[in-house]
Design an enzyme around this catalytic site. Structure first.
Site, PDB file in Angstrom:
ATOM      1  N   CYS A   6      -2.149  33.668  10.505  1.00  0.00           N
ATOM      2  CA  CYS A   6      -1.874  34.339  11.776  1.00  0.00           C
ATOM      3  C   CYS A   6      -1.504  33.346  12.873  1.00  0.00           C
ATOM      4  CB  CYS A   6      -3.083  35.160  12.172  1.00  0.00           C
ATOM      5  SG  CYS A   6      -3.415  36.388  10.915  1.00  0.00           S
ATOM      6  N   GLU A   7      -0.406  32.678  12.680  1.00  0.00           N
ATOM      7  CA  GLU A   7       0.141  31.773  13.702  1.00  0.00           C
ATOM      8  C   GLU A   7       1.650  31.757  13.531  1.00  0.00           C
ATOM      9  OE1 GLU A   7      -1.433  28.234  14.907  1.00  0.00           O
ATOM     10  OE2 GLU A   7      -3.429  28.526  14.034  1.00  0.00           O
ATOM     11  N   GLU A  17       0.835  -1.219   0.000  1.00  0.00           N
ATOM     12  CA  GLU A  17       0.000   0.000   0.000  1.00  0.00           C
ATOM     13  C   GLU A  17       0.860   1.257   0.000  1.00  0.00           C
ATOM     14  OE1 GLU A  17      -2.216  -0.395   3.654  1.00  0.00           O
ATOM     15  OE2 GLU A  17      -3.570  -1.899   2.830  1.00  0.00           O
ATOM     16  N   PRO A  18       1.710   1.446  -0.996  1.00  0.00           N
ATOM     17  CA  PRO A  18       2.553   2.650  -0.974  1.00  0.00           C
ATOM     18  C   PRO A  18       1.743   3.898  -1.336  1.00  0.00           C
ATOM     19  CG  PRO A  18       2.920   1.424  -3.006  1.00  0.00           C
ATOM     20  CD  PRO A  18       1.928   0.622  -2.195  1.00  0.00           C
ATOM     21  N   GLY A  19       1.995   4.968  -0.647  1.00  0.00           N
ATOM     22  CA  GLY A  19       1.384   6.254  -0.980  1.00  0.00           C
ATOM     23  C   GLY A  19       2.495   7.235  -1.307  1.00  0.00           C
ATOM     24  N   ARG A  20       3.215   7.629  -0.254  1.00  0.00           N
ATOM     25  CA  ARG A  20       4.270   8.627  -0.384  1.00  0.00           C
ATOM     26  C   ARG A  20       5.294   8.262  -1.465  1.00  0.00           C
ATOM     27  NH1 ARG A  20       5.902  11.673   4.175  1.00  0.00           N
ATOM     28  NH2 ARG A  20       5.026  10.018   5.452  1.00  0.00           N
ATOM     29  N   TYR A  58       0.743  14.063   0.727  1.00  0.00           N
ATOM     30  CA  TYR A  58       0.297  14.702   1.965  1.00  0.00           C
ATOM     31  C   TYR A  58       0.472  16.216   1.905  1.00  0.00           C
ATOM     32  CZ  TYR A  58       0.566   9.812   3.259  1.00  0.00           C
ATOM     33  OH  TYR A  58       0.404   8.444   3.271  1.00  0.00           O
ATOM     34  N   TYR A  94       4.832  18.119  11.602  1.00  0.00           N
ATOM     35  CA  TYR A  94       5.814  17.075  11.929  1.00  0.00           C
ATOM     36  C   TYR A  94       7.237  17.617  12.039  1.00  0.00           C
ATOM     37  CZ  TYR A  94       2.021  14.529   9.560  1.00  0.00           C
ATOM     38  OH  TYR A  94       0.810  14.070   9.126  1.00  0.00           O
TER      39      TYR A  94
HETATM   40  N1  LLP Z   1      -1.590   1.963   4.484  1.00  0.00           N
HETATM   41  C1  LLP Z   1      -2.083   2.408   5.648  1.00  0.00           C
HETATM   42  C2  LLP Z   1      -2.967   1.531   6.430  1.00  0.00           C
HETATM   43  C3  LLP Z   1      -1.747   3.692   6.113  1.00  0.00           C
HETATM   44  O1  LLP Z   1      -2.218   4.127   7.280  1.00  0.00           O
HETATM   45  C4  LLP Z   1      -0.884   4.513   5.340  1.00  0.00           C
HETATM   46  C5  LLP Z   1      -0.512   5.859   5.774  1.00  0.00           C
HETATM   47  C6  LLP Z   1      -0.406   4.002   4.109  1.00  0.00           C
HETATM   48  C7  LLP Z   1      -0.774   2.708   3.724  1.00  0.00           C
HETATM   49  C8  LLP Z   1       0.481   4.781   3.201  1.00  0.00           C
HETATM   50  O2  LLP Z   1       1.687   5.088   3.807  1.00  0.00           O
HETATM   51  P1  LLP Z   1       2.865   5.738   2.932  1.00  0.00           P
HETATM   52  O3  LLP Z   1       3.284   4.708   1.912  1.00  0.00           O
HETATM   53  O4  LLP Z   1       2.316   6.952   2.286  1.00  0.00           O
HETATM   54  O5  LLP Z   1       3.904   6.041   3.921  1.00  0.00           O
HETATM   55  N2  LLP Z   1       0.568  12.753   6.774  1.00  0.00           N
HETATM   56  C9  LLP Z   1       1.800  12.071   7.091  1.00  0.00           C
HETATM   57  C10 LLP Z   1       1.742  10.612   6.687  1.00  0.00           C
HETATM   58  C11 LLP Z   1       0.573   9.856   7.269  1.00  0.00           C
HETATM   59  C12 LLP Z   1       0.501   8.404   6.847  1.00  0.00           C
HETATM   60  C13 LLP Z   1      -0.750   7.759   7.289  1.00  0.00           C
HETATM   61  N3  LLP Z   1      -0.933   6.414   6.851  1.00  0.00           N
HETATM   62  C14 LLP Z   1       2.966  12.810   6.439  1.00  0.00           C
HETATM   63  O6  LLP Z   1       2.735  13.814   5.773  1.00  0.00           O
HETATM   64  O7  LLP Z   1       4.112  12.449   6.637  1.00  0.00           O
END
Ligand code: LLP
Length: 423
Positions: free
Chosen positions: A352-353, A278-281, A380, A323
């Site tokens: 304004c912060e 499940e890659p996002g980033r 993100y 973060y």
């Molecule tokens: N699967 C699950 C169940 C998750 O909770 C997440 C991310 C992912 C996959 C994807 O993770 P990734 O491959 O993107 O690392 N807003 C934060 C990151 C929050 C991630 C939440 N869950 C940031 O900007 O660093």
């Protein structure tokens, strides 16, 4: 010295380009602040994971929360990607972007009855169930709809991903998943429920993980658990190892998608598990930048330190203040470069912060009116943006080769008050 880490954002003759389009020309047409994504970068990042699996049976479920723009989702769905969703809103987006419902995985600790129902009606591929209470509720809803809900239990392996505490999810004190020592009992119960069909097992230890060790430590524990389940007759056909592979923002050297996938596969000798990730980033972060313009330069206090007040703010990109995240900030104006001496800046927004900053202590040669790009903002960034201080949200642009399209128009003042009423 490390090379710049965004392959499709390049500088030639003082011109910054994304693929074959100049950032300056986009800023002139669309104005700022504005998010810009490279379609080729997206496709290549997704393919890097896909090709690393070679012939091994797998499914890549892009984590929609990282960037949920319909155009991004549509590019990935045209690659036949799966999707990891965490809300009914994300389900709606994926279906609208032509995503294949059978390749949707629904994660998250708080799925409501309405969300479970919508996902069952859409015939999604798998629910990653995070508690016994959720399992029982899903069973009831599925029976009402005369369906069998395909599930994986999300197991919390109690492993430290060595990331920021807000984005660590696989420790026993985190709210996520079912504690590993309760897994067998929960699977036994799941096997008795008439509305539930066991499809697999899932875990996810956290995000921006920059070494392989935590993934492999979790895998060892989970593979041992799958063996124990097999011994009592519970067969797990698919293993979802979650997302979380980190990217380079500054000088991090995370494993490549190929190293990551190869390491996972090396733990699975002769198994017939289908692997889900499940890659996002790692797919979108370095495919996008946030473009912003310097409104004012001001000097404050007695130190030789300046503020560049830009037209993007914490409502557009909250990662730096939430973060303490570091993202590169680069002047993109051809011609303006080097006209003024380098000075030490905090790059701040108009909100304004005092916490409204995009970067601190950067040596930059910039002046009023200059364009800056905030690097590695594809993940993100927009998806965490808000209307705080009644700021319309930024436009989003997708570039492909020498053309670009606005894939989300800048919000208007009317958008700001949409749905509000004076009684
Ligand atoms: N699967 C699950 C169940 C998750 O909770 C997440 C991310 C992912 C996959 C994807 O993770 P990734 O491959 O993107 O690392 N807003 C934060 C990151 C929050 C991630 C939440 N869950 C940031 O900007 O660093």
């Amino acid at each position: 010295m490390l090379t710049f880490h965004m392959d499709y954002f390049t500088q030639k003759n003082d011109q910054w380009r994304v693929e074959d389009v100049s950032l300056k020309s986009i800023a002139e047409d669309i104005h700022t602040p504005c998010y810009i994504y490279s379609q080729t970068a997206l496709i290549n990042a997704w393919n890097a994971f896909h090709t690393a699996f070679k012939e091994y049976p797998h499914q890549i479920n892009y984590a929609v929360k990282a960037n949920s723009n319909l155009a991004v989702l549509n590019v990935l769905s045209s690659l036949n990607s799966g999707f990891d969703i965490v809300s009914g809103g994300e389900l709606f987006r994926v279906l609208k972007a032509n995503g294949n419902p059978e390749k949707i995985i629904f994660s998250g600790v708080g799925k409501t009855t309405a969300e479970l129902k919508a996902a069952l009606e859409a015939n999604i591929g798998c629910f990653n169930v995070e508690s016994l209470a959720e399992l029982l509720r899903l069973n009831t809803v599925a029976i009402q709809l005369k369906k069998m809900a395909p599930i994986a239990l999300r197991i919390n392996p109690n492993v430290d991903p060595k990331s920021h505490p807000y984005i660590s999810t696989g420790l026993e004190e985190n709210k996520f998943g079912i504690p590993i020592f309760e897994a067998i009992e929960h699977y036994k119960q799941a096997a008795t429920l008439p509305g539930i069909k066991i499809k697999g097992l899932a875990f996810h230890i956290g995000s921006q993980v920059t070494s392989l060790a935590p993934f492999l430590e979790a895998l060892d524990k989970i593979i041992a658990l799958i063996e124990k389940l097999k011994a009592i007759g519970i067969i797990i056909p698919q293993l979802n190892v979650g997302g979380g592979l980190g990217v380079r923002y500054q000088d991090e050297t995370p494993p490549t998608p190929e190293e990551y996938v190869t390491a996972i596969l090396s733990k699975l000798n002769n198994s017939d598990l289908t692997i889900h990730i499940e890659p996002g980033r790692a797919i979108v972060a370095n495919a996008g930048v946030l473009l912003t313009r310097v409104e004012y330069i001001k000097k404050q206090g007695s130190k030789d330190k300046y503020f560049a007040v830009v037209d993007a703010a914490m409502n557009d990109l909250i990662r730096p203040t939430l973060y303490g995240a570091w993202q590169d900030i680069i002047p993109v104006n051809p011609g303006a470069l080097h006209q003024v001496p380098e000075r030490l800046f905090d790059i701040v927004g108009p909100v304004c912060e005092t916490g409204d900053f995009l970067g601190k202590d950067r040596m930059l040669s910039i002046q009023e009116g200059d364009l800056l790009m905030i690097a590695s903002a594809g993940a993100y960034g927009f998806s965490m943006s808000s209307n705080y201080n009644s700021r319309p949200r930024a436009a989003e642009v997708m570039v492909h080769q020498n053309a670009y399209q606005v894939v989300r128009t800048r919000e208007t003042l009317a958008d700001l008050v949409k749905g509000e009423r004076i009684p």
